[in-house]
Scaffold this active site. Structure first.
Site, mmCIF file in Angstrom:
data_model
loop_
_atom_site.group_PDB
_atom_site.id
_atom_site.type_symbol
_atom_site.label_atom_id
_atom_site.label_comp_id
_atom_site.label_asym_id
_atom_site.label_seq_id
_atom_site.Cartn_x
_atom_site.Cartn_y
_atom_site.Cartn_z
ATOM 1 N N SER A 133 46.476 48.611 -42.811
ATOM 2 C CA SER A 133 45.429 49.563 -43.138
ATOM 3 C C SER A 133 45.937 50.446 -44.261
ATOM 4 C CB SER A 133 45.096 50.419 -41.910
ATOM 5 O OG SER A 133 44.327 51.555 -42.252
ATOM 6 N N TYR A 146 48.066 56.382 -35.137
ATOM 7 C CA TYR A 146 47.578 55.150 -35.772
ATOM 8 C C TYR A 146 48.359 54.862 -37.048
ATOM 9 C CZ TYR A 146 44.379 51.856 -38.010
ATOM 10 O OH TYR A 146 43.836 50.758 -38.627
#
Length: 234
Positions: A133, A146
Protein backbone atom coordinates in the site's frame (compact mmCIF):
# COMPACT_ATOMS: atom_id res chain seq x y z
CA UNK A 1 6.25 -15.85 -17.99
CA UNK A 2 3.58 -17.38 -20.19
CA UNK A 3 0.62 -17.86 -17.86
CA UNK A 4 -1.19 -20.53 -19.84
CA UNK A 5 -1.51 -23.69 -17.69
CA UNK A 6 0.61 -22.19 -14.90
CA UNK A 7 -0.64 -22.79 -11.36
CA UNK A 8 -1.42 -19.55 -9.53
CA UNK A 9 -2.54 -18.87 -5.97
CA UNK A 10 -4.40 -15.72 -4.98
CA UNK A 11 -5.18 -14.96 -1.34
CA UNK A 12 -8.15 -12.86 -0.26
CA UNK A 13 -10.28 -13.81 -3.27
CA UNK A 14 -13.82 -13.02 -2.17
CA UNK A 15 -13.87 -9.52 -3.70
CA UNK A 16 -11.78 -6.48 -4.58
CA UNK A 17 -8.26 -6.84 -5.94
CA UNK A 18 -8.11 -10.56 -5.22
CA UNK A 19 -11.24 -11.37 -7.20
CA UNK A 20 -10.17 -9.11 -10.07
CA UNK A 21 -6.79 -10.86 -10.14
CA UNK A 22 -8.48 -14.26 -10.32
CA UNK A 23 -10.50 -13.22 -13.38
CA UNK A 24 -7.44 -11.68 -15.05
CA UNK A 25 -5.34 -14.80 -14.53
CA UNK A 26 -8.07 -17.10 -15.80
CA UNK A 27 -8.36 -14.96 -18.93
CA UNK A 28 -4.68 -15.63 -19.58
CA UNK A 29 -5.16 -19.40 -19.27
CA UNK A 30 -3.75 -19.93 -15.77
CA UNK A 31 -5.05 -22.53 -13.34
CA UNK A 32 -6.05 -20.55 -10.27
CA UNK A 33 -6.48 -21.56 -6.65
CA UNK A 34 -8.28 -18.95 -4.59
CA UNK A 35 -7.39 -19.11 -0.92
CA UNK A 36 -9.83 -17.38 1.39
CA UNK A 37 -12.57 -17.66 3.97
CA UNK A 38 -15.45 -16.81 1.60
CA UNK A 39 -16.06 -18.56 -1.69
CA UNK A 40 -16.38 -16.04 -4.54
CA UNK A 41 -18.88 -16.52 -7.34
CA UNK A 42 -16.41 -17.76 -9.92
CA UNK A 43 -17.58 -20.45 -12.33
CA UNK A 44 -14.60 -21.65 -14.33
CA UNK A 45 -13.15 -25.10 -14.96
CA UNK A 46 -9.66 -23.88 -14.03
CA UNK A 47 -10.65 -22.22 -10.74
CA UNK A 48 -10.50 -24.02 -7.41
CA UNK A 49 -11.62 -22.33 -4.21
CA UNK A 50 -9.68 -23.51 -1.17
CA UNK A 51 -11.00 -22.49 2.22
CA UNK A 52 -8.09 -20.96 4.09
CA UNK A 53 -7.45 -18.58 6.97
CA UNK A 54 -4.03 -17.10 6.24
CA UNK A 55 -3.68 -16.13 9.91
CA UNK A 56 -3.21 -19.82 10.76
CA UNK A 57 -0.12 -21.68 9.58
CA UNK A 58 -1.93 -25.03 9.70
CA UNK A 59 -4.74 -23.73 7.50
CA UNK A 60 -2.24 -22.41 4.95
CA UNK A 61 -0.41 -25.74 4.99
CA UNK A 62 -3.63 -27.61 4.19
CA UNK A 63 -4.50 -25.15 1.42
CA UNK A 64 -1.07 -25.60 -0.11
CA UNK A 65 -1.34 -29.39 0.03
CA UNK A 66 -4.79 -29.35 -1.55
CA UNK A 67 -3.66 -27.00 -4.33
CA UNK A 68 -0.61 -28.97 -5.47
CA UNK A 69 -2.54 -32.24 -5.30
CA UNK A 70 -5.54 -30.84 -7.18
CA UNK A 71 -3.56 -29.22 -9.99
CA UNK A 72 -0.67 -31.69 -9.94
CA UNK A 73 2.41 -29.50 -9.91
CA UNK A 74 4.38 -26.70 -8.34
CA UNK A 75 2.87 -23.26 -7.85
CA UNK A 76 4.32 -20.73 -10.32
CA UNK A 77 2.51 -17.60 -9.12
CA UNK A 78 1.59 -16.40 -5.64
CA UNK A 79 -0.34 -13.17 -5.16
CA UNK A 80 -0.34 -12.21 -1.49
CA UNK A 81 -3.41 -10.01 -1.48
CA UNK A 82 -5.20 -10.86 1.77
CA UNK A 83 -5.10 -7.88 4.09
CA UNK A 84 -7.11 -5.48 6.19
CA UNK A 85 -6.80 -2.17 7.99
CA UNK A 86 -8.23 -0.49 11.05
CA UNK A 87 -7.99 3.18 11.99
CA UNK A 88 -6.93 4.46 15.42
CA UNK A 89 -4.32 6.63 17.05
CA UNK A 90 -1.43 4.64 18.44
CA UNK A 91 -2.43 5.30 22.06
CA UNK A 92 -6.02 4.20 21.39
CA UNK A 93 -5.16 1.21 19.21
CA UNK A 94 -7.12 -1.86 20.29
CA UNK A 95 -4.75 -4.76 21.04
CA UNK A 96 -6.90 -7.37 19.31
CA UNK A 97 -7.10 -5.28 16.15
CA UNK A 98 -3.32 -4.69 16.26
CA UNK A 99 -2.72 -8.44 16.32
CA UNK A 100 -5.42 -9.05 13.68
CA UNK A 101 -3.64 -6.75 11.24
CA UNK A 102 -0.23 -8.28 11.84
CA UNK A 103 -1.58 -11.85 11.75
CA UNK A 104 -3.29 -11.21 8.41
CA UNK A 105 -1.05 -8.74 6.62
CA UNK A 106 2.37 -9.98 7.74
CA UNK A 107 2.22 -13.46 9.26
CA UNK A 108 -0.23 -14.64 6.60
CA UNK A 109 2.10 -13.48 3.85
CA UNK A 110 4.98 -15.32 5.54
CA UNK A 111 3.01 -18.56 5.95
CA UNK A 112 2.02 -18.59 2.27
CA UNK A 113 5.33 -17.52 0.78
CA UNK A 114 7.57 -19.92 2.65
CA UNK A 115 5.70 -22.89 1.17
CA UNK A 116 5.90 -21.90 -2.51
CA UNK A 117 9.53 -20.77 -2.65
CA UNK A 118 11.17 -24.25 -2.70
CA UNK A 119 9.09 -25.37 -5.69
CA UNK A 120 9.77 -22.16 -7.58
CA UNK A 121 13.51 -22.51 -7.00
CA UNK A 122 13.36 -26.10 -8.20
CA UNK A 123 11.57 -25.05 -11.41
CA UNK A 124 13.89 -22.09 -11.95
CA UNK A 125 10.79 -19.96 -12.45
CA UNK A 126 8.19 -18.26 -10.31
CA UNK A 127 6.73 -14.93 -9.35
CA UNK A 128 5.53 -13.71 -5.96
CA UNK A 129 3.51 -10.49 -5.95
CA UNK A 130 2.91 -8.81 -2.62
CA UNK A 131 0.16 -6.21 -2.38
CA UNK A 132 1.40 -3.54 0.00
CA UNK A 133 0.00 0.00 0.00
CA UNK A 134 1.03 3.64 -0.16
CA UNK A 135 0.99 3.09 3.62
CA UNK A 136 4.03 0.88 3.07
CA UNK A 137 6.15 3.85 1.99
CA UNK A 138 4.93 6.63 4.26
CA UNK A 139 3.22 7.27 7.58
CA UNK A 140 -0.50 8.04 7.75
CA UNK A 141 -2.18 9.72 10.69
CA UNK A 142 -4.35 7.34 12.72
CA UNK A 143 -3.12 4.36 10.69
CA UNK A 144 0.14 3.56 12.49
CA UNK A 145 -0.63 -0.15 12.94
CA UNK A 146 -1.65 -0.63 9.33
CA UNK A 147 1.37 1.34 8.13
CA UNK A 148 3.62 -0.85 10.27
CA UNK A 149 2.27 -4.00 8.62
CA UNK A 150 2.65 -2.63 5.11
CA UNK A 151 6.18 -1.39 5.82
CA UNK A 152 6.86 -4.97 6.91
CA UNK A 153 5.53 -6.26 3.59
CA UNK A 154 7.94 -3.95 1.82
CA UNK A 155 10.87 -5.13 3.92
CA UNK A 156 10.04 -8.80 3.37
CA UNK A 157 9.67 -8.22 -0.38
CA UNK A 158 13.02 -6.45 -0.73
CA UNK A 159 14.87 -9.06 1.30
CA UNK A 160 13.23 -12.03 -0.41
CA UNK A 161 13.88 -10.87 -3.97
CA UNK A 162 17.60 -10.75 -3.18
CA UNK A 163 17.42 -14.28 -1.79
CA UNK A 164 15.69 -15.83 -4.80
CA UNK A 165 16.59 -13.75 -7.85
CA UNK A 166 19.55 -15.94 -8.80
CA UNK A 167 17.19 -18.94 -8.98
CA UNK A 168 15.04 -17.24 -11.62
CA UNK A 169 12.30 -16.29 -9.15
CA UNK A 170 10.83 -12.78 -9.06
CA UNK A 171 9.32 -10.85 -6.17
CA UNK A 172 7.31 -7.71 -6.88
CA UNK A 173 5.81 -5.35 -4.33
CA UNK A 174 2.88 -3.18 -5.46
CA UNK A 175 1.89 -0.05 -3.54
CA UNK A 176 -1.63 1.05 -4.51
CA UNK A 177 -3.21 4.30 -3.48
CA UNK A 178 -6.97 4.32 -2.89
CA UNK A 179 -8.89 1.52 -4.62
CA UNK A 180 -12.64 0.94 -4.82
CA UNK A 181 -12.80 -2.02 -2.43
CA UNK A 182 -14.35 -3.04 0.88
CA UNK A 183 -11.09 -2.06 2.62
CA UNK A 184 -12.72 1.20 3.71
CA UNK A 185 -15.78 -0.45 5.27
CA UNK A 186 -14.21 -0.10 8.72
CA UNK A 187 -12.65 3.32 8.19
CA UNK A 188 -15.24 6.01 8.85
CA UNK A 189 -13.14 8.89 7.53
CA UNK A 190 -13.07 7.57 3.93
CA UNK A 191 -15.95 6.82 1.57
CA UNK A 192 -15.42 4.73 -1.56
CA UNK A 193 -15.94 6.83 -4.67
CA UNK A 194 -15.41 6.83 -8.44
CA UNK A 195 -12.22 8.89 -8.18
CA UNK A 196 -10.45 5.87 -6.70
CA UNK A 197 -8.73 3.24 -8.84
CA UNK A 198 -10.62 0.13 -9.88
CA UNK A 199 -9.59 -3.37 -8.70
CA UNK A 200 -9.26 -4.44 -12.33
CA UNK A 201 -6.65 -1.70 -12.84
CA UNK A 202 -4.46 -3.33 -10.19
CA UNK A 203 -5.13 -6.74 -11.74
CA UNK A 204 -3.94 -5.50 -15.12
CA UNK A 205 -0.69 -4.33 -13.51
CA UNK A 206 -0.27 -7.74 -11.91
CA UNK A 207 -0.66 -9.51 -15.26
CA UNK A 208 1.77 -7.09 -16.91
CA UNK A 209 4.41 -7.95 -14.30
CA UNK A 210 3.83 -11.68 -14.57
CA UNK A 211 4.08 -11.72 -18.36
CA UNK A 212 7.31 -9.73 -18.54
CA UNK A 213 10.52 -11.21 -19.96
CA UNK A 214 12.29 -13.68 -17.67
CA UNK A 215 15.22 -11.30 -17.12
CA UNK A 216 13.05 -8.21 -16.58
CA UNK A 217 12.13 -7.70 -12.93
CA UNK A 218 9.64 -5.21 -11.51
CA UNK A 219 10.76 -4.74 -7.90
CA UNK A 220 8.53 -1.87 -6.74
CA UNK A 221 5.44 -0.44 -8.43
CA UNK A 222 3.54 2.50 -6.98
CA UNK A 223 0.14 3.24 -8.49
CA UNK A 224 -2.27 6.04 -7.63
CA UNK A 225 -5.50 7.52 -8.97
CA UNK A 226 -4.73 10.37 -11.35
CA UNK A 227 -7.40 12.70 -9.97
CA UNK A 228 -8.18 11.54 -6.41
CA UNK A 229 -10.43 14.54 -5.76
CA UNK A 230 -11.88 14.73 -9.26
CA UNK A 231 -10.99 16.94 -12.21
CA UNK A 232 -10.23 20.59 -11.47
CA UNK A 233 -12.14 23.20 -13.39
CA UNK A 234 -10.16 25.74 -15.41
Amino acid sequence: MKLENKIAVVTGVSRGIGLAAVHALLEQGAKVAGWGRTNPDVQHEHFEFVECDVRRADSVQMAYKHTVEHFGGHISVLINNAGLGRSATLEDQDLEEWHLMFDTNVHGLFYCTRLVVPGMKEMGEGHIINISSIAGTTGIEQMSAYCATKHAVRGISHSLYKEVRDYGVKVTCIYPGSVQTNFFDNIDSVTVNDNMMRPEDIASTIVHCLESHANYHHVDIEVRPLMPKGRKQV
